[in-house]
Design a protein around this motif. Structure first.
Motif, PDB file in Angstrom:
ATOM      1  N   ASP A 194      33.778 -21.386  52.988  1.00 54.58           N
ATOM      2  CA  ASP A 194      34.666 -20.863  51.947  1.00 54.58           C
ATOM      3  C   ASP A 194      35.216 -19.488  52.322  1.00 54.58           C
ATOM      4  N   GLN A 195      34.411 -18.676  52.982  1.00 55.23           N
ATOM      5  CA  GLN A 195      34.872 -17.362  53.441  1.00 55.23           C
ATOM      6  C   GLN A 195      35.944 -17.532  54.528  1.00 55.23           C
TER       7      GLN A 195
ATOM      8  N   ALA B  55      37.901 -20.125  54.959  1.00 55.44           N
ATOM      9  CA  ALA B  55      39.091 -20.687  54.328  1.00 55.44           C
ATOM     10  C   ALA B  55      39.895 -19.599  53.605  1.00 55.44           C
ATOM     11  N   LYS B  56      39.216 -18.685  52.948  1.00 52.94           N
ATOM     12  CA  LYS B  56      39.892 -17.582  52.248  1.00 52.94           C
ATOM     13  C   LYS B  56      40.602 -16.672  53.240  1.00 52.94           C
ATOM     14  N   LEU B  57      39.927 -16.319  54.332  1.00 51.83           N
ATOM     15  CA  LEU B  57      40.551 -15.482  55.365  1.00 51.83           C
ATOM     16  C   LEU B  57      41.803 -16.153  55.931  1.00 51.83           C
ATOM     17  N   LYS B  58      41.704 -17.439  56.225  1.00 48.31           N
ATOM     18  CA  LYS B  58      42.844 -18.176  56.787  1.00 48.31           C
ATOM     19  C   LYS B  58      44.000 -18.247  55.797  1.00 48.31           C
ATOM     20  N   ALA B  59      43.710 -18.465  54.532  1.00 50.32           N
ATOM     21  CA  ALA B  59      44.761 -18.524  53.515  1.00 50.32           C
ATOM     22  C   ALA B  59      45.444 -17.162  53.356  1.00 50.32           C
ATOM     23  N   ASP B  60      44.654 -16.096  53.349  1.00 50.70           N
ATOM     24  CA  ASP B  60      45.215 -14.749  53.240  1.00 50.70           C
ATOM     25  C   ASP B  60      46.056 -14.418  54.472  1.00 50.70           C
ATOM     26  N   GLU B  61      45.575 -14.824  55.637  1.00 47.28           N
ATOM     27  CA  GLU B  61      46.301 -14.602  56.893  1.00 47.28           C
ATOM     28  C   GLU B  61      47.650 -15.326  56.859  1.00 47.28           C
ATOM     29  N   LYS B  62      47.633 -16.571  56.422  1.00 39.37           N
ATOM     30  CA  LYS B  62      48.865 -17.366  56.356  1.00 39.37           C
ATOM     31  C   LYS B  62      49.880 -16.717  55.420  1.00 39.37           C
TER      32      LYS B  62
ATOM     33  N   PRO C 222      44.185 -10.163  57.930  1.00 40.28           N
ATOM     34  CA  PRO C 222      42.825 -10.482  57.485  1.00 40.28           C
ATOM     35  C   PRO C 222      41.906 -10.957  58.617  1.00 40.28           C
TER      36      PRO C 222
END
Length: 96
Positions: free
Chosen positions: A18-19, A21-28, A72
């Protein structure tokens, strides 16, 4: 100023999903914002790797540094930067 930037990402294997996934979403989201602003001009994935080649169009090395360190995923990246200048044999007049 144009910069060729290679980013290799290496997330820790112990990082919770989950961490990550959050980093990847913020990066995107940030990458897409910078692309829409014209600062992140090109973004290509390197096939078979968790890495990319990008072209940034920013006012200075300091601006590039600020953008990269704000990503991120920055703490998990190995980054190589090459400044670019126009080649005299280029047929593209609009790609400065």
């Amino acid at each position: 100023m144009l910069f060729h930037v290679r980013m290799n990402v290496s997330l820790p294997t112990a990082m919770p999903a989950d961490q990550a996934a959050k980093l990847k979403a913020d990066e995107k989201a940030l990458a897409q914002q910078l692309q829409n602003e014209g600062k992140w001009r090109h973004l290509w994935r390197i096939a078979g790797q968790y890495a990319n080649i990008s072209i940034f169009d920013v006012a200075s090395v300091d601006e590039l540094h600020a953008l990269l360190t704000a990503l991120p995923l920055f703490p998990y990246m190995q980054i190589e930067v090459m400044p670019l200048c126009r080649h005299p044999s280029s047929v593209r007049d609009n790609d400065l």
